[in-house]
Design a protein around this motif. Structure first.
Motif, PDB file in Angstrom:
ATOM      1  N   PRO A  27     103.716 115.149 -50.380  1.00 31.73           N
ATOM      2  CA  PRO A  27     103.229 113.768 -50.346  1.00 31.73           C
ATOM      3  C   PRO A  27     104.366 112.753 -50.187  1.00 31.73           C
ATOM      4  O   PRO A  27     105.459 112.936 -50.716  1.00 31.73           O
ATOM      5  CB  PRO A  27     102.550 113.604 -51.702  1.00 31.73           C
ATOM      6  N   ILE A  28     104.060 111.696 -49.439  1.00 30.29           N
ATOM      7  CA  ILE A  28     104.936 110.533 -49.358  1.00 30.29           C
ATOM      8  C   ILE A  28     104.172 109.422 -50.077  1.00 30.29           C
ATOM      9  O   ILE A  28     103.069 109.064 -49.684  1.00 30.29           O
ATOM     10  CB  ILE A  28     105.225 110.132 -47.905  1.00 30.29           C
ATOM     11  N   VAL A  29     104.753 108.918 -51.161  1.00 30.70           N
ATOM     12  CA  VAL A  29     104.079 107.904 -51.984  1.00 30.70           C
ATOM     13  C   VAL A  29     104.796 106.569 -51.817  1.00 30.70           C
ATOM     14  O   VAL A  29     105.994 106.468 -52.082  1.00 30.70           O
ATOM     15  CB  VAL A  29     104.041 108.317 -53.472  1.00 30.70           C
ATOM     16  N   PHE A  30     104.055 105.572 -51.386  1.00 30.15           N
ATOM     17  CA  PHE A  30     104.548 104.214 -51.205  1.00 30.15           C
ATOM     18  C   PHE A  30     104.033 103.396 -52.387  1.00 30.15           C
ATOM     19  O   PHE A  30     102.835 103.346 -52.628  1.00 30.15           O
ATOM     20  CB  PHE A  30     103.999 103.624 -49.906  1.00 30.15           C
ATOM     21  N   ARG A  31     104.944 102.752 -53.155  1.00 34.15           N
ATOM     22  CA  ARG A  31     104.525 102.010 -54.344  1.00 34.15           C
ATOM     23  C   ARG A  31     105.217 100.645 -54.408  1.00 34.15           C
ATOM     24  O   ARG A  31     106.427 100.539 -54.271  1.00 34.15           O
ATOM     25  CB  ARG A  31     104.856 102.788 -55.607  1.00 34.15           C
ATOM     26  N   TRP A  32     104.395  99.619 -54.632  1.00 31.16           N
ATOM     27  CA  TRP A  32     104.858  98.248 -54.807  1.00 31.16           C
ATOM     28  C   TRP A  32     104.552  97.827 -56.238  1.00 31.16           C
ATOM     29  O   TRP A  32     103.481  98.110 -56.755  1.00 31.16           O
ATOM     30  CB  TRP A  32     104.116  97.302 -53.871  1.00 31.16           C
TER      31      TRP A  32
ATOM     32  N   GLU B  84     101.873  78.753 -58.776  1.00 27.43           N
ATOM     33  CA  GLU B  84     102.567  79.718 -59.629  1.00 27.43           C
ATOM     34  C   GLU B  84     103.266  80.806 -58.824  1.00 27.43           C
ATOM     35  O   GLU B  84     102.763  81.246 -57.791  1.00 27.43           O
ATOM     36  CB  GLU B  84     101.572  80.399 -60.575  1.00 27.43           C
ATOM     37  N   ARG B  85     104.400  81.222 -59.340  1.00 24.12           N
ATOM     38  CA  ARG B  85     105.155  82.316 -58.725  1.00 24.12           C
ATOM     39  C   ARG B  85     104.323  83.596 -58.778  1.00 24.12           C
ATOM     40  O   ARG B  85     103.708  83.926 -59.791  1.00 24.12           O
ATOM     41  CB  ARG B  85     106.471  82.517 -59.483  1.00 24.12           C
ATOM     42  N   ASP B  86     104.313  84.328 -57.674  1.00 23.70           N
ATOM     43  CA  ASP B  86     103.584  85.589 -57.571  1.00 23.70           C
ATOM     44  C   ASP B  86     104.276  86.431 -56.505  1.00 23.70           C
ATOM     45  O   ASP B  86     103.991  86.302 -55.315  1.00 23.70           O
ATOM     46  CB  ASP B  86     102.119  85.331 -57.187  1.00 23.70           C
ATOM     47  N   ILE B  87     105.226  87.268 -56.934  1.00 16.49           N
ATOM     48  CA  ILE B  87     105.971  88.070 -55.969  1.00 16.49           C
ATOM     49  C   ILE B  87     105.965  89.548 -56.345  1.00 16.49           C
ATOM     50  O   ILE B  87     105.803  89.915 -57.509  1.00 16.49           O
ATOM     51  CB  ILE B  87     107.441  87.606 -55.815  1.00 16.49           C
ATOM     52  N   ILE B  88     106.127  90.352 -55.339  1.00 18.62           N
ATOM     53  CA  ILE B  88     106.371  91.778 -55.546  1.00 18.62           C
ATOM     54  C   ILE B  88     107.865  91.903 -55.763  1.00 18.62           C
ATOM     55  O   ILE B  88     108.663  91.347 -55.002  1.00 18.62           O
ATOM     56  CB  ILE B  88     105.923  92.592 -54.322  1.00 18.62           C
ATOM     57  N   GLU B  89     108.256  92.596 -56.803  1.00 19.72           N
ATOM     58  CA  GLU B  89     109.677  92.713 -57.126  1.00 19.72           C
ATOM     59  C   GLU B  89     110.291  94.035 -56.703  1.00 19.72           C
ATOM     60  O   GLU B  89     111.500  94.132 -56.554  1.00 19.72           O
ATOM     61  CB  GLU B  89     109.897  92.522 -58.625  1.00 19.72           C
ATOM     62  N   LYS B  90     109.468  95.075 -56.522  1.00 16.81           N
ATOM     63  CA  LYS B  90     110.036  96.389 -56.227  1.00 16.81           C
ATOM     64  C   LYS B  90     109.151  97.131 -55.240  1.00 16.81           C
ATOM     65  O   LYS B  90     107.929  97.102 -55.334  1.00 16.81           O
ATOM     66  CB  LYS B  90     110.168  97.209 -57.500  1.00 16.81           C
ATOM     67  N   PHE B  91     109.795  97.793 -54.294  1.00 15.54           N
ATOM     68  CA  PHE B  91     109.128  98.680 -53.359  1.00 15.54           C
ATOM     69  C   PHE B  91     109.885  99.999 -53.402  1.00 15.54           C
ATOM     70  O   PHE B  91     111.114 100.007 -53.309  1.00 15.54           O
ATOM     71  CB  PHE B  91     109.132  98.096 -51.947  1.00 15.54           C
ATOM     72  N   GLU B  92     109.150 101.084 -53.576  1.00 17.72           N
ATOM     73  CA  GLU B  92     109.782 102.398 -53.712  1.00 17.72           C
ATOM     74  C   GLU B  92     108.951 103.443 -52.977  1.00 17.72           C
ATOM     75  O   GLU B  92     107.723 103.413 -53.030  1.00 17.72           O
ATOM     76  CB  GLU B  92     109.866 102.756 -55.193  1.00 17.72           C
ATOM     77  N   VAL B  93     109.641 104.335 -52.285  1.00 18.85           N
ATOM     78  CA  VAL B  93     108.967 105.407 -51.568  1.00 18.85           C
ATOM     79  C   VAL B  93     109.560 106.731 -52.022  1.00 18.85           C
ATOM     80  O   VAL B  93     110.780 106.910 -52.017  1.00 18.85           O
ATOM     81  CB  VAL B  93     109.135 105.253 -50.041  1.00 18.85           C
ATOM     82  N   THR B  94     108.665 107.640 -52.420  1.00 11.73           N
ATOM     83  CA  THR B  94     109.105 108.984 -52.775  1.00 11.73           C
ATOM     84  C   THR B  94     108.507 109.974 -51.789  1.00 11.73           C
ATOM     85  O   THR B  94     107.388 109.790 -51.310  1.00 11.73           O
ATOM     86  CB  THR B  94     108.690 109.379 -54.211  1.00 11.73           C
ATOM     87  N   TYR B  95     109.285 110.993 -51.488  1.00 12.36           N
ATOM     88  CA  TYR B  95     108.847 112.057 -50.592  1.00 12.36           C
ATOM     89  C   TYR B  95     109.079 113.369 -51.309  1.00 12.36           C
ATOM     90  O   TYR B  95     110.200 113.666 -51.694  1.00 12.36           O
ATOM     91  CB  TYR B  95     109.621 111.979 -49.275  1.00 12.36           C
ATOM     92  N   ASP B  96     108.018 114.081 -51.523  1.00 11.79           N
ATOM     93  CA  ASP B  96     108.065 115.353 -52.239  1.00 11.79           C
ATOM     94  C   ASP B  96     108.772 115.184 -53.594  1.00 11.79           C
ATOM     95  O   ASP B  96     109.568 116.020 -54.011  1.00 11.79           O
ATOM     96  CB  ASP B  96     108.743 116.413 -51.370  1.00 11.79           C
ATOM     97  N   GLY B  97     108.503 114.037 -54.266  1.00 15.22           N
ATOM     98  CA  GLY B  97     109.021 113.789 -55.605  1.00 15.22           C
ATOM     99  C   GLY B  97     110.388 113.133 -55.684  1.00 15.22           C
ATOM    100  O   GLY B  97     110.860 112.801 -56.769  1.00 15.22           O
ATOM    101  N   GLU B  98     111.062 112.909 -54.549  1.00 14.18           N
ATOM    102  CA  GLU B  98     112.389 112.293 -54.557  1.00 14.18           C
ATOM    103  C   GLU B  98     112.342 110.930 -53.878  1.00 14.18           C
ATOM    104  O   GLU B  98     111.662 110.761 -52.863  1.00 14.18           O
ATOM    105  CB  GLU B  98     113.402 113.184 -53.843  1.00 14.18           C
TER     106      GLU B  98
ATOM    107  N   HIS C  29     100.526 109.439 -48.483  1.00 19.22           N
ATOM    108  CA  HIS C  29     100.330 110.055 -47.164  1.00 19.22           C
ATOM    109  C   HIS C  29     100.895 111.468 -47.242  1.00 19.22           C
ATOM    110  O   HIS C  29     102.038 111.657 -47.642  1.00 19.22           O
ATOM    111  CB  HIS C  29     101.046 109.241 -46.078  1.00 19.22           C
ATOM    112  N   ASP C  30     100.104 112.447 -46.842  1.00 20.92           N
ATOM    113  CA  ASP C  30     100.562 113.835 -46.868  1.00 20.92           C
ATOM    114  C   ASP C  30     101.209 114.211 -45.546  1.00 20.92           C
ATOM    115  O   ASP C  30     100.631 113.985 -44.477  1.00 20.92           O
ATOM    116  CB  ASP C  30      99.400 114.794 -47.171  1.00 20.92           C
ATOM    117  N   LEU C  31     102.416 114.767 -45.627  1.00 20.38           N
ATOM    118  CA  LEU C  31     103.158 115.202 -44.467  1.00 20.38           C
ATOM    119  C   LEU C  31     103.208 116.728 -44.459  1.00 20.38           C
ATOM    120  O   LEU C  31     103.551 117.349 -45.472  1.00 20.38           O
ATOM    121  CB  LEU C  31     104.583 114.646 -44.487  1.00 20.38           C
ATOM    122  N   THR C  32     102.878 117.327 -43.327  1.00 19.04           N
ATOM    123  CA  THR C  32     102.969 118.773 -43.173  1.00 19.04           C
ATOM    124  C   THR C  32     104.170 119.082 -42.272  1.00 19.04           C
ATOM    125  O   THR C  32     104.248 118.587 -41.143  1.00 19.04           O
ATOM    126  CB  THR C  32     101.681 119.344 -42.529  1.00 19.04           C
ATOM    127  N   VAL C  33     105.093 119.857 -42.790  1.00 20.94           N
ATOM    128  CA  VAL C  33     106.281 120.246 -42.033  1.00 20.94           C
ATOM    129  C   VAL C  33     106.060 121.656 -41.505  1.00 20.94           C
ATOM    130  O   VAL C  33     105.764 122.573 -42.258  1.00 20.94           O
ATOM    131  CB  VAL C  33     107.559 120.161 -42.891  1.00 20.94           C
TER     132      VAL C  33
END
Length: 106
Positions: A84-89, A42-56, A101-105
């Motif tokens: 925060p940097i949020v990685f979402r699949w 059966e087909r089983d794929i990730i269709e979307k990968f998105e990364v947000t940094y500080d909400g964008e 992952h939290d980034l401190t500038v």
């Protein structure tokens, strides 16, 4: 649950270009292969990968069946603010996995 690995700096200087790497362990079955019993897997794929940094959104990709199993992405963004940097699949069925992952500038 998928295994996720992230490589990102903990700190960066304001304006610095940072490298981000993300890997998710996932079989990415196309639905075109047959198993040892001769039946179609059966087909089983990730269709979307998105990364947000500080909400964008700083990176996004729409994935197709031809992508390799355990996809890894490397990309760059500019450090502008602590946050925060949020990685979402998200897979074909709407199930999603994420890691933050939290980034401190400084």
């Amino acid at each position: 649950m998928a295994t996720i690995r992230i490589a990102a700096p903990d700190t960066a200087s304001a304006g610095e270009v940072i490298e981000l790497k993300a890997l998710i362990q996932h079989p990415m079955e196309t639905g075109y292969r047959s198993g040892p019993d001769g039946k179609r897997i059966e087909r089983d794929i990730i269709e979307k990968f998105e990364v947000t940094y500080d909400g964008e959104i700083v990176f996004e990709a729409d994935l197709q069946p031809g992508i390799a199993a355990n996809p890894i992405f490397t990309f760059y963004t500019r450090a502008t603010a602590s946050g925060p940097i949020v990685f979402r699949w998200t897979d074909q069925d709407g199930e999603s996995w994420s890691k933050t992952h939290d980034l401190t500038v400084e």
